[in-house]
Design a protein around this motif. Structure first.
Motif, PDB file in Angstrom:
ATOM      1  N   GLN A  15      34.828  17.932  35.750  1.00 16.60           N
ATOM      2  CA  GLN A  15      34.724  18.915  35.545  1.00 16.60           C
ATOM      3  C   GLN A  15      34.112  20.305  36.012  1.00 16.60           C
ATOM      4  O   GLN A  15      33.322  20.185  36.462  1.00 16.60           O
ATOM      5  CB  GLN A  15      34.709  19.151  33.621  1.00 16.60           C
ATOM      6  CG  GLN A  15      34.681  20.376  33.002  1.00 16.60           C
ATOM      7  CD  GLN A  15      33.978  19.749  31.711  1.00 16.60           C
ATOM      8  OE1 GLN A  15      33.243  18.970  31.251  1.00 16.60           O
ATOM      9  NE2 GLN A  15      34.563  20.530  30.812  1.00 16.60           N
ATOM     10  N   ALA A  16      35.095  21.316  36.380  1.00 17.71           N
ATOM     11  CA  ALA A  16      34.805  22.350  36.662  1.00 17.71           C
ATOM     12  C   ALA A  16      35.895  23.707  35.929  1.00 17.71           C
ATOM     13  O   ALA A  16      36.562  23.276  35.644  1.00 17.71           O
ATOM     14  CB  ALA A  16      35.256  22.223  38.126  1.00 17.71           C
ATOM     15  N   PHE A  17      35.024  24.771  35.998  1.00 19.99           N
ATOM     16  CA  PHE A  17      35.553  26.306  35.625  1.00 19.99           C
ATOM     17  C   PHE A  17      35.759  27.144  37.213  1.00 19.99           C
ATOM     18  O   PHE A  17      35.224  27.324  37.684  1.00 19.99           O
ATOM     19  CB  PHE A  17      34.796  26.266  34.454  1.00 19.99           C
ATOM     20  CG  PHE A  17      34.294  25.813  33.238  1.00 19.99           C
ATOM     21  CD1 PHE A  17      35.350  26.104  32.363  1.00 19.99           C
ATOM     22  CD2 PHE A  17      33.546  25.212  33.384  1.00 19.99           C
ATOM     23  CE1 PHE A  17      35.192  24.741  31.622  1.00 19.99           C
ATOM     24  CE2 PHE A  17      34.381  24.023  32.236  1.00 19.99           C
ATOM     25  CZ  PHE A  17      34.425  24.112  30.844  1.00 19.99           C
ATOM     26  N   THR A  18      36.594  27.880  36.734  1.00 20.69           N
ATOM     27  CA  THR A  18      36.569  28.619  37.955  1.00 20.69           C
ATOM     28  C   THR A  18      35.859  30.066  37.468  1.00 20.69           C
ATOM     29  O   THR A  18      35.594  30.827  36.642  1.00 20.69           O
ATOM     30  CB  THR A  18      38.515  30.144  37.728  1.00 20.69           C
ATOM     31  OG1 THR A  18      38.649  30.172  36.257  1.00 20.69           O
ATOM     32  CG2 THR A  18      39.288  28.823  38.401  1.00 20.69           C
ATOM     33  N   ASN A  19      35.565  30.553  38.191  1.00 21.62           N
ATOM     34  CA  ASN A  19      34.635  31.912  38.820  1.00 21.62           C
ATOM     35  C   ASN A  19      35.027  33.497  38.373  1.00 21.62           C
ATOM     36  O   ASN A  19      36.741  33.564  37.721  1.00 21.62           O
ATOM     37  CB  ASN A  19      34.459  31.967  40.037  1.00 21.62           C
ATOM     38  CG  ASN A  19      34.592  32.081  41.159  1.00 21.62           C
ATOM     39  OD1 ASN A  19      35.891  32.501  41.113  1.00 21.62           O
ATOM     40  ND2 ASN A  19      34.094  31.858  42.346  1.00 21.62           N
ATOM     41  N   SER A  20      34.897  33.877  38.978  1.00 23.26           N
ATOM     42  CA  SER A  20      35.391  35.708  38.937  1.00 23.26           C
ATOM     43  C   SER A  20      36.775  35.832  40.252  1.00 23.26           C
ATOM     44  O   SER A  20      37.430  37.242  39.720  1.00 23.26           O
ATOM     45  CB  SER A  20      34.655  36.475  38.732  1.00 23.26           C
ATOM     46  OG  SER A  20      33.748  36.083  40.348  1.00 23.26           O
ATOM     47  N   LYS A  21      36.695  34.815  40.534  1.00 18.64           N
ATOM     48  CA  LYS A  21      37.563  35.238  41.708  1.00 18.64           C
ATOM     49  C   LYS A  21      38.663  34.281  41.545  1.00 18.64           C
ATOM     50  O   LYS A  21      39.653  33.722  42.563  1.00 18.64           O
ATOM     51  CB  LYS A  21      36.998  35.195  42.921  1.00 18.64           C
ATOM     52  CG  LYS A  21      36.317  35.773  43.360  1.00 18.64           C
ATOM     53  CD  LYS A  21      35.730  35.925  45.050  1.00 18.64           C
ATOM     54  CE  LYS A  21      34.553  36.786  45.622  1.00 18.64           C
ATOM     55  NZ  LYS A  21      34.246  37.179  46.340  1.00 18.64           N
ATOM     56  N   GLY A  22      38.374  33.482  40.023  1.00 16.90           N
ATOM     57  CA  GLY A  22      39.945  32.239  40.105  1.00 16.90           C
ATOM     58  C   GLY A  22      39.326  31.569  40.646  1.00 16.90           C
ATOM     59  O   GLY A  22      40.451  29.976  40.373  1.00 16.90           O
ATOM     60  N   VAL A  23      37.756  30.658  41.390  1.00 12.46           N
ATOM     61  CA  VAL A  23      37.675  29.691  42.306  1.00 12.46           C
ATOM     62  C   VAL A  23      36.735  28.252  41.454  1.00 12.46           C
ATOM     63  O   VAL A  23      36.271  29.020  40.890  1.00 12.46           O
ATOM     64  CB  VAL A  23      37.795  30.059  43.472  1.00 12.46           C
ATOM     65  CG1 VAL A  23      36.976  28.449  44.264  1.00 12.46           C
ATOM     66  CG2 VAL A  23      38.236  30.905  44.381  1.00 12.46           C
ATOM     67  N   TYR A  24      37.510  27.366  41.736  1.00 21.64           N
ATOM     68  CA  TYR A  24      36.728  26.195  41.170  1.00 21.64           C
ATOM     69  C   TYR A  24      36.727  25.408  42.534  1.00 21.64           C
ATOM     70  O   TYR A  24      37.115  25.163  43.436  1.00 21.64           O
ATOM     71  CB  TYR A  24      36.896  25.552  40.087  1.00 21.64           C
ATOM     72  CG  TYR A  24      38.780  24.673  40.830  1.00 21.64           C
ATOM     73  CD1 TYR A  24      38.426  23.219  41.338  1.00 21.64           C
ATOM     74  CD2 TYR A  24      40.131  25.321  40.527  1.00 21.64           C
ATOM     75  CE1 TYR A  24      39.522  22.636  41.219  1.00 21.64           C
ATOM     76  CE2 TYR A  24      41.377  24.273  41.031  1.00 21.64           C
ATOM     77  CZ  TYR A  24      40.621  23.132  41.550  1.00 21.64           C
ATOM     78  OH  TYR A  24      42.073  22.704  42.272  1.00 21.64           O
ATOM     79  N   LYS A  25      34.962  24.932  42.736  1.00 26.74           N
ATOM     80  CA  LYS A  25      35.017  23.319  43.366  1.00 26.74           C
ATOM     81  C   LYS A  25      34.172  22.299  42.938  1.00 26.74           C
ATOM     82  O   LYS A  25      33.269  22.989  41.835  1.00 26.74           O
ATOM     83  CB  LYS A  25      33.705  24.296  43.798  1.00 26.74           C
ATOM     84  CG  LYS A  25      34.386  25.734  44.877  1.00 26.74           C
ATOM     85  CD  LYS A  25      33.242  26.708  45.945  1.00 26.74           C
ATOM     86  CE  LYS A  25      33.535  27.563  46.575  1.00 26.74           C
ATOM     87  NZ  LYS A  25      33.157  28.056  47.558  1.00 26.74           N
ATOM     88  N   GLY A  32      39.648  25.062  45.050  1.00 25.51           N
ATOM     89  CA  GLY A  32      41.080  25.566  44.021  1.00 25.51           C
ATOM     90  C   GLY A  32      40.769  26.913  43.010  1.00 25.51           C
ATOM     91  O   GLY A  32      40.021  27.461  42.968  1.00 25.51           O
ATOM     92  N   ARG A  33      42.427  27.431  42.745  1.00 23.14           N
ATOM     93  CA  ARG A  33      42.723  28.710  42.195  1.00 23.14           C
ATOM     94  C   ARG A  33      43.169  28.293  41.649  1.00 23.14           C
ATOM     95  O   ARG A  33      44.087  28.059  41.224  1.00 23.14           O
ATOM     96  CB  ARG A  33      43.168  29.940  42.983  1.00 23.14           C
ATOM     97  CG  ARG A  33      41.950  30.178  44.172  1.00 23.14           C
ATOM     98  CD  ARG A  33      42.561  31.749  44.517  1.00 23.14           C
ATOM     99  NE  ARG A  33      44.025  32.253  44.379  1.00 23.14           N
ATOM    100  CZ  ARG A  33      44.409  33.088  45.080  1.00 23.14           C
ATOM    101  NH1 ARG A  33      43.782  33.925  45.660  1.00 23.14           N
ATOM    102  NH2 ARG A  33      45.253  33.923  44.327  1.00 23.14           N
ATOM    103  N   VAL A  34      42.684  29.515  40.504  1.00 22.15           N
ATOM    104  CA  VAL A  34      43.558  28.972  39.297  1.00 22.15           C
ATOM    105  C   VAL A  34      43.765  30.950  39.089  1.00 22.15           C
ATOM    106  O   VAL A  34      43.488  31.455  38.821  1.00 22.15           O
ATOM    107  CB  VAL A  34      43.350  28.672  37.887  1.00 22.15           C
ATOM    108  CG1 VAL A  34      43.914  29.107  36.631  1.00 22.15           C
ATOM    109  CG2 VAL A  34      42.901  26.951  38.227  1.00 22.15           C
ATOM    110  N   VAL A  35      45.938  31.338  38.708  1.00 17.99           N
ATOM    111  CA  VAL A  35      45.933  31.835  38.990  1.00 17.99           C
ATOM    112  C   VAL A  35      46.943  32.865  37.596  1.00 17.99           C
ATOM    113  O   VAL A  35      47.554  31.839  37.308  1.00 17.99           O
ATOM    114  CB  VAL A  35      46.863  32.858  40.566  1.00 17.99           C
ATOM    115  CG1 VAL A  35      45.943  33.199  41.022  1.00 17.99           C
ATOM    116  CG2 VAL A  35      48.267  31.740  39.987  1.00 17.99           C
ATOM    117  N   CYS A  36      47.460  34.140  36.777  1.00 16.48           N
ATOM    118  CA  CYS A  36      47.954  34.114  36.440  1.00 16.48           C
ATOM    119  C   CYS A  36      49.552  34.739  36.632  1.00 16.48           C
ATOM    120  O   CYS A  36      49.086  35.923  36.712  1.00 16.48           O
ATOM    121  CB  CYS A  36      47.823  35.112  34.869  1.00 16.48           C
ATOM    122  SG  CYS A  36      48.475  35.499  33.632  1.00 16.48           S
TER     123      CYS A  36
END
Length: 146
Positions: A72-82, A33-37
Motif C-alpha cells: 500500500q502506498a500514498f502519493t507525496n506532494s509531487k503526486g508520486v508513490y513508490k 508512478g504518479r496520480v493526477v487530477c
C-alpha cells in the motif's frame, strides 16, 4: 599493532569473499508512478491539471517463488508513490498489478476511464525501477473554463 590490523583486514576480506561466493545475494526492486487530477476531463495532462497528494495506490506482486505480496502506498506532494523491496534473488518479483484505491482530494474523486489497474512483468535487474503510467482522477463538476 600493525600485524593485528593486517589480521583483521584479512579476516574481513575472507568473510566478504565467503558471503559473495556462497550466493548470499540480495535483490532490490522498486515500482513508482504518479496520480493526477484531470480537471477538464480531457484525458490529457495540461496546465490546468495538478498532482494529487495523499492518493492511495495498491500494488500486488507475485514472486518467482510463487509468493503473493501486497503493498500500500500514498502519493507525496509531487503526486508520486513508490514501493520498494529487498529480498533474496530467488524471491524477486515476477509480475505485478498496480491499481488506484482512492483520492482524498475533495474536488477530484472520480476515477478516470481506463485506470482500473495496470498489469506488468517485472524483469529489471536489482537496483532498477519500473514506472507505471499515471493514474487519473477527474473532478465531479467540470469547471466552466474548460
Amino acid at each position: 599493532m600493525e600485524s593485528r590490523r593486517w589480521e583483521l583486514l584479512l579476516s574481513l576480506s575472507l568473510l566478504l569473499s565467503f558471503l559473495f561466493v556462497s550466493g548470499a545475494r540480495g535483490w532490490t526492486g522498486e515500482i513508482r508512478g504518479r496520480v493526477v487530477c484531470d480537471v477538464c476531463g480531457d484525458s490529457s495532462i495540461g496546465p490546468e491539471d495538478h498532482v494529487l497528494q495523499g492518493a492511495e495506490v495498491a500494488v500486488l506482486c507475485i514472486t518467482k517463488s510463487g509468493e503473493v505480496v501486497n503493498y500500500q502506498a500514498f502519493t507525496n506532494s509531487k503526486g508520486v508513490y513508490k514501493v520498494a523491496e529487498t529480498m533474496p534473488e530467488s524471491d524477486r518479483w515476477d509480475a505485478c498489478l498496480a491499481r488506484p484505491i482512492s483520492s482524498f482530494h475533495e474536488h477530484c474523486t472520480q476515477l478516470g476511464g481506463g485506470t482500473a489497474g495496470v498489469k506488468f512483468s517485472y524483469n529489471h535487474p536489482s537496483g532498477y525501477f519500473h514506472t507505471v503510467r499515471p493514474f487519473v482522477y477527474r473532478t465531479v463538476n467540470v469547471p466552466t473554463y474548460c
